[in-house]
Design a protein around this motif. Structure first.
Motif, PDB file in Angstrom:
ATOM      1  N   LEU A  88      28.993   2.840 124.391  1.00  0.00           N
ATOM      2  CA  LEU A  88      28.403   1.617 123.836  1.00  0.00           C
ATOM      3  C   LEU A  88      29.164   1.167 122.595  1.00  0.00           C
ATOM      4  O   LEU A  88      29.462  -0.015 122.422  1.00  0.00           O
ATOM      5  CB  LEU A  88      26.939   1.831 123.452  1.00  0.00           C
ATOM      6  CG  LEU A  88      25.903   1.924 124.562  1.00  0.00           C
ATOM      7  CD1 LEU A  88      24.509   2.015 123.967  1.00  0.00           C
ATOM      8  CD2 LEU A  88      25.985   0.744 125.517  1.00  0.00           C
ATOM      9  N   ALA A  91      32.369  -0.298 123.581  1.00  0.00           N
ATOM     10  CA  ALA A  91      32.145  -1.600 124.221  1.00  0.00           C
ATOM     11  C   ALA A  91      31.886  -2.678 123.172  1.00  0.00           C
ATOM     12  O   ALA A  91      32.388  -3.798 123.295  1.00  0.00           O
ATOM     13  CB  ALA A  91      30.984  -1.500 125.201  1.00  0.00           C
ATOM     14  N   VAL A  92      31.131  -2.329 122.143  1.00  0.00           N
ATOM     15  CA  VAL A  92      30.852  -3.305 121.089  1.00  0.00           C
ATOM     16  C   VAL A  92      32.151  -3.694 120.381  1.00  0.00           C
ATOM     17  O   VAL A  92      32.426  -4.873 120.160  1.00  0.00           O
ATOM     18  CB  VAL A  92      29.835  -2.716 120.073  1.00  0.00           C
ATOM     19  CG1 VAL A  92      29.941  -3.388 118.741  1.00  0.00           C
ATOM     20  CG2 VAL A  92      28.436  -2.874 120.617  1.00  0.00           C
ATOM     21  N   LYS A 104      31.163  -2.154 131.696  1.00  0.00           N
ATOM     22  CA  LYS A 104      31.100  -0.738 131.335  1.00  0.00           C
ATOM     23  C   LYS A 104      30.891   0.121 132.570  1.00  0.00           C
ATOM     24  O   LYS A 104      29.881  -0.008 133.249  1.00  0.00           O
ATOM     25  CB  LYS A 104      29.948  -0.524 130.353  1.00  0.00           C
ATOM     26  CG  LYS A 104      30.068  -1.417 129.114  1.00  0.00           C
ATOM     27  CD  LYS A 104      28.704  -1.727 128.513  1.00  0.00           C
ATOM     28  CE  LYS A 104      28.743  -2.899 127.575  1.00  0.00           C
ATOM     29  NZ  LYS A 104      28.691  -4.215 128.272  1.00  0.00           N
ATOM     30  N   ALA A 176      20.296   0.508 124.417  1.00  0.00           N
ATOM     31  CA  ALA A 176      21.465  -0.378 124.289  1.00  0.00           C
ATOM     32  C   ALA A 176      21.172  -1.646 123.495  1.00  0.00           C
ATOM     33  O   ALA A 176      22.029  -2.518 123.371  1.00  0.00           O
ATOM     34  CB  ALA A 176      21.983  -0.753 125.677  1.00  0.00           C
ATOM     35  N   LEU A 178      21.157  -4.332 120.943  1.00  0.00           N
ATOM     36  CA  LEU A 178      22.185  -4.604 119.923  1.00  0.00           C
ATOM     37  C   LEU A 178      21.674  -4.493 118.490  1.00  0.00           C
ATOM     38  O   LEU A 178      22.456  -4.274 117.567  1.00  0.00           O
ATOM     39  CB  LEU A 178      22.791  -5.998 120.147  1.00  0.00           C
ATOM     40  CG  LEU A 178      23.876  -6.088 121.223  1.00  0.00           C
ATOM     41  CD1 LEU A 178      24.301  -7.535 121.426  1.00  0.00           C
ATOM     42  CD2 LEU A 178      25.087  -5.231 120.864  1.00  0.00           C
ATOM     43  N   TRP A 184      23.997   4.202 116.966  1.00  0.00           N
ATOM     44  CA  TRP A 184      24.874   4.851 117.951  1.00  0.00           C
ATOM     45  C   TRP A 184      25.934   5.719 117.287  1.00  0.00           C
ATOM     46  O   TRP A 184      26.636   6.465 117.958  1.00  0.00           O
ATOM     47  CB  TRP A 184      25.561   3.800 118.846  1.00  0.00           C
ATOM     48  CG  TRP A 184      24.598   2.886 119.519  1.00  0.00           C
ATOM     49  CD1 TRP A 184      23.276   3.136 119.804  1.00  0.00           C
ATOM     50  CD2 TRP A 184      24.851   1.553 119.993  1.00  0.00           C
ATOM     51  NE1 TRP A 184      22.710   2.048 120.418  1.00  0.00           N
ATOM     52  CE2 TRP A 184      23.650   1.062 120.554  1.00  0.00           C
ATOM     53  CE3 TRP A 184      25.978   0.731 120.011  1.00  0.00           C
ATOM     54  CZ2 TRP A 184      23.547  -0.207 121.108  1.00  0.00           C
ATOM     55  CZ3 TRP A 184      25.880  -0.520 120.571  1.00  0.00           C
ATOM     56  CH2 TRP A 184      24.671  -0.995 121.112  1.00  0.00           C
ATOM     57  N   GLN A 224      19.672 -10.166 127.353  1.00  0.00           N
ATOM     58  CA  GLN A 224      21.094  -9.879 127.110  1.00  0.00           C
ATOM     59  C   GLN A 224      21.325  -9.142 125.797  1.00  0.00           C
ATOM     60  O   GLN A 224      22.326  -8.453 125.637  1.00  0.00           O
ATOM     61  CB  GLN A 224      21.925 -11.163 127.081  1.00  0.00           C
ATOM     62  CG  GLN A 224      22.157 -11.771 128.452  1.00  0.00           C
ATOM     63  CD  GLN A 224      21.113 -12.833 128.773  1.00  0.00           C
ATOM     64  OE1 GLN A 224      19.938 -12.680 128.411  1.00  0.00           O
ATOM     65  NE2 GLN A 224      21.548 -13.886 129.438  1.00  0.00           N
ATOM     66  N   LEU A 225      20.429  -9.330 124.825  1.00  0.00           N
ATOM     67  CA  LEU A 225      20.591  -8.643 123.540  1.00  0.00           C
ATOM     68  C   LEU A 225      20.050  -7.217 123.604  1.00  0.00           C
ATOM     69  O   LEU A 225      20.419  -6.358 122.812  1.00  0.00           O
ATOM     70  CB  LEU A 225      19.849  -9.394 122.435  1.00  0.00           C
ATOM     71  CG  LEU A 225      20.282 -10.835 122.176  1.00  0.00           C
ATOM     72  CD1 LEU A 225      19.405 -11.451 121.090  1.00  0.00           C
ATOM     73  CD2 LEU A 225      21.753 -10.871 121.748  1.00  0.00           C
ATOM     74  N   GLU A 227      19.642  -5.293 126.614  1.00  0.00           N
ATOM     75  CA  GLU A 227      20.059  -4.438 127.732  1.00  0.00           C
ATOM     76  C   GLU A 227      21.538  -4.595 128.023  1.00  0.00           C
ATOM     77  O   GLU A 227      22.162  -5.551 127.580  1.00  0.00           O
ATOM     78  CB  GLU A 227      19.294  -4.848 129.003  1.00  0.00           C
ATOM     79  CG  GLU A 227      17.808  -4.622 128.883  1.00  0.00           C
ATOM     80  CD  GLU A 227      17.046  -5.152 130.095  1.00  0.00           C
ATOM     81  OE1 GLU A 227      17.696  -5.571 131.073  1.00  0.00           O
ATOM     82  OE2 GLU A 227      15.814  -5.129 130.034  1.00  0.00           O
ATOM     83  N   THR A 228      22.052  -3.647 128.777  1.00  0.00           N
ATOM     84  CA  THR A 228      23.431  -3.790 129.225  1.00  0.00           C
ATOM     85  C   THR A 228      23.527  -3.354 130.670  1.00  0.00           C
ATOM     86  O   THR A 228      22.709  -2.567 131.148  1.00  0.00           O
ATOM     87  CB  THR A 228      24.389  -2.995 128.308  1.00  0.00           C
ATOM     88  OG1 THR A 228      25.722  -3.342 128.629  1.00  0.00           O
ATOM     89  CG2 THR A 228      24.216  -1.496 128.456  1.00  0.00           C
TER      90      THR A 228
HETATM   91  N1  TRP Z   1      24.206  -7.564 127.339  1.00  0.00           N
HETATM   92  C1  TRP Z   1      25.475  -7.714 126.668  1.00  0.00           C
HETATM   93  C2  TRP Z   1      26.507  -6.753 127.272  1.00  0.00           C
HETATM   94  O1  TRP Z   1      26.147  -5.817 127.915  1.00  0.00           O
HETATM   95  C3  TRP Z   1      25.380  -7.462 125.159  1.00  0.00           C
HETATM   96  C4  TRP Z   1      25.026  -6.062 124.796  1.00  0.00           C
HETATM   97  C5  TRP Z   1      23.787  -5.518 124.706  1.00  0.00           C
HETATM   98  C6  TRP Z   1      25.957  -5.024 124.514  1.00  0.00           C
HETATM   99  N2  TRP Z   1      23.864  -4.211 124.347  1.00  0.00           N
HETATM  100  C7  TRP Z   1      25.184  -3.871 124.226  1.00  0.00           C
HETATM  101  C8  TRP Z   1      27.349  -4.966 124.442  1.00  0.00           C
HETATM  102  C9  TRP Z   1      25.794  -2.658 123.925  1.00  0.00           C
HETATM  103  C10 TRP Z   1      27.958  -3.748 124.143  1.00  0.00           C
HETATM  104  C11 TRP Z   1      27.182  -2.616 123.878  1.00  0.00           C
HETATM  105  O2  TRP Z   1      27.686  -6.975 127.085  1.00  0.00           O
END
Ligand code: TRP
Ligand code: MN
Length: 461
Positions: A88, A91-92, A104, A176, A178, A184, A224-225, A227-228
């Motif tokens: 995660l 990914a961020v 991911k 997950a 945000l 994390w 979307q904020l 979950e992923t």
């Molecule tokens: N839903 C979006 C995505 O998966 C934004 C997001 C939510 C996200 N939680 C995340 C991005 C954790 C990265 C890591 O991209």
């Protein structure tokens, strides 16, 4: 799919098959697996294909990572949680740097078997079957442990199901979210340069989230904020296991055959002979698939493989995972990209900077140097820049644990440290700090590439 059957691979030459002594038991376990519920659902695999088509077009970036080999001994909630957290974080960092959605995919919930260069291992004159991953036998060097045991196929199914269950819960159950991205950060990473860089980035994202919150978009009302999407993958090595979990999609019109052991499967560099069993099995399943390409890959062979695996030339079906080694990446990758580009065949390109960079340290441990890994990633981007093609993603062997398996990095694991915490069941993995460091490097390369990428997307679509 012409002349393909779920078991048509069985008539062809095959590599990397364990020698079981009790074939009757193997058959009854295959039967048992074939009536167990699928681990993933066809529609999810189809959605991942859509996502991977965005990767091939430069509209999304792929992050694939996890253990070289999962093991029964390390199968527990904390390890799964920590690997998930690092993925995660990476990914961020990548989402922020590239301003692209990051797809991911874990190398987990099924990555339990390993191809071996020799079928036997000899220590002090004693010769035993090689360790082929926990799906086949046990790593301990004695007769009983090394005897391939078919019961392990059922254990892999059970462990994969429970890993998948937990990552699904993490992905959609709040972990997950945000607004929790500060949480994390793993304990042992704190205080390092990477952790501080991550904190700075997290602060920027938090202020964007506060702004969005003020505008009315919150994790409560915006999934979307909160979950992923998280997908699973592993190498398709033991085809009897894969066949038992291959199911006809009965729900949608397409009615294709899907591997349901994971969303995505890939074929390894050692089992990709065009007229052999592994390619035969892979060509018939409708999942998104990967093909590992090492330095011995010939351009003409590659084109024929692509045509065989993706005869309808659909975007998202096939991702080429290049693992050339830092010295080779420029000269070996360029002709392949050039041949594929000329052919008009649609593939995604992903960089595996791990497998071409394995060396033996002076202390005898297998290791990988951060410098080589980084050089291969840079080389991958450089070639794509020159060729005006799309560097679609990265594939790492990593863990959320504080291991000392790869050398170098800002935290400086040295060769003499390797013995401190060397736990891998196969190849050396990046630890959490090294994984973050790489994510920042890739994010920088993506940010540099951003303007160029806009032009490429315009050219593709
Ligand atoms: N839903 C979006 C995505 O998966 C934004 C997001 C939510 C996200 N939680 C995340 C991005 C954790 C990265 C890591 O991209
Ligand atoms: Mn490996």
């Amino acid at each position: 799919m012409i002349d393909w059957k779920i078991d048509s691979w069985r008539k062809l030459p095959i590599k990397q098959v364990p020698k079981y002594s009790d074939m009757a038991r193997v058959n009854s376990i295959e039967k048992e697996l074939s009536v167990r519920p699928p681990l993933v659902f066809a529609e999810e695999a189809r959605r991942l294909r859509k996502r991977m088509s965005e990767v091939a077009e430069g509209k999304a970036f792929l992050l694939q990572g996890g253990d070289c080999a999962e093991s029964f001994a390390e199968h527990n909630a904390n390890n799964i949680r920590d690997s998930f957290r690092v993925l995660l974080q990476m990914a961020v960092v990548l989402t922020f740097g590239s301003a692209l959605p990051v797809i991911k995919i874990g190398r987990l919930a099924g990555q339990y078997s390993k191809p071996r260069s020799s079928s036997v291992e000899v220590i002090n004159g004693v010769s035993l079957p090689s360790y082929r991953g926990d799906m086949v036998n046990d790593m301990a060097f004695d007769d009983k442990a090394r005897e391939p045991n078919p019961e392990r196929l059922l254990q892999v199914y059970d462990k994969s199901a429970s890993t998948l269950n937990l990552v699904r819960a993490f992905a959609s159950g709040g972990m997950a979210d945000l607004t929790k991205l500060h949480e994390w950060n793993l304990e042992f990473v704190r205080g390092t340069n990477e952790a501080n860089k991550y904190k700075e980035l997290a602060a920027k994202i938090t202020s964007s989230l506060e702004f969005m919150n003020a505008c009315g978009m919150t994790p409560e009302n915006t999934a979307q904020l909160r979950e992923t999407e998280f997908y699973t993958s592993h190498e398709a090595l033991l085809l009897n296991y894969e066949q038992a979990l291959t199911r006809k999609d009965t729900i949608t019109e397409e009615k294709g055959w899907f591997a349901t052991s994971a969303h995505m499967l890939w074929v390894g560099d050692r089992t990709r002979s065009i007229d052999e069993a592994h390619i035969e099995y892979m060509r018939g399943i409708a999942n998104p698939i990967g093909l590992k390409c090492g330095p011995s890959t010939d351009s003409d062979d590659l084109l024929r493989l692509i045509e065989k695996l993706n005869p309808l030339n659909q975007a998202g079906r096939l991702t080429l995972i290049a693992r050339m080694g830092s010295d080779n990446v420029y000269k070996k990758l360029k002709p392949l990209i050039s041949a594929v580009k000329k052919s008009g065949l649609i593939v995604g390109w992903c960089c595996d900077p791990m497998h071409g960079n394995t060396v033996k340290a002076s202390t005898g441990f297998k290791t990988r140097k951060m410098d080589d890994i980084m050089a291969e990633v840079r080389g991958f981007f450089e070639v794509h820049n020159e060729m005006d093609t799309i560097p679609g993603g990265v594939h790492f062997e990593m863990t959320g644990q504080n291991v000392t398996e790869c050398v170098g990095g800002v935290y400086e694991v040295s060769e003499s440290n390797l013995a401190d915490r060397y736990h891998t069941h196969c190849d050396p993995r990046l630890n959490a700090t090294q994984s973050l460091e790489l994510a920042f490097l890739v994010a920088d390369l993506l940010a540099e590439n951003r303007v160029g990428l806009g032009k490429k997307i315009a050219a593709v679509s």
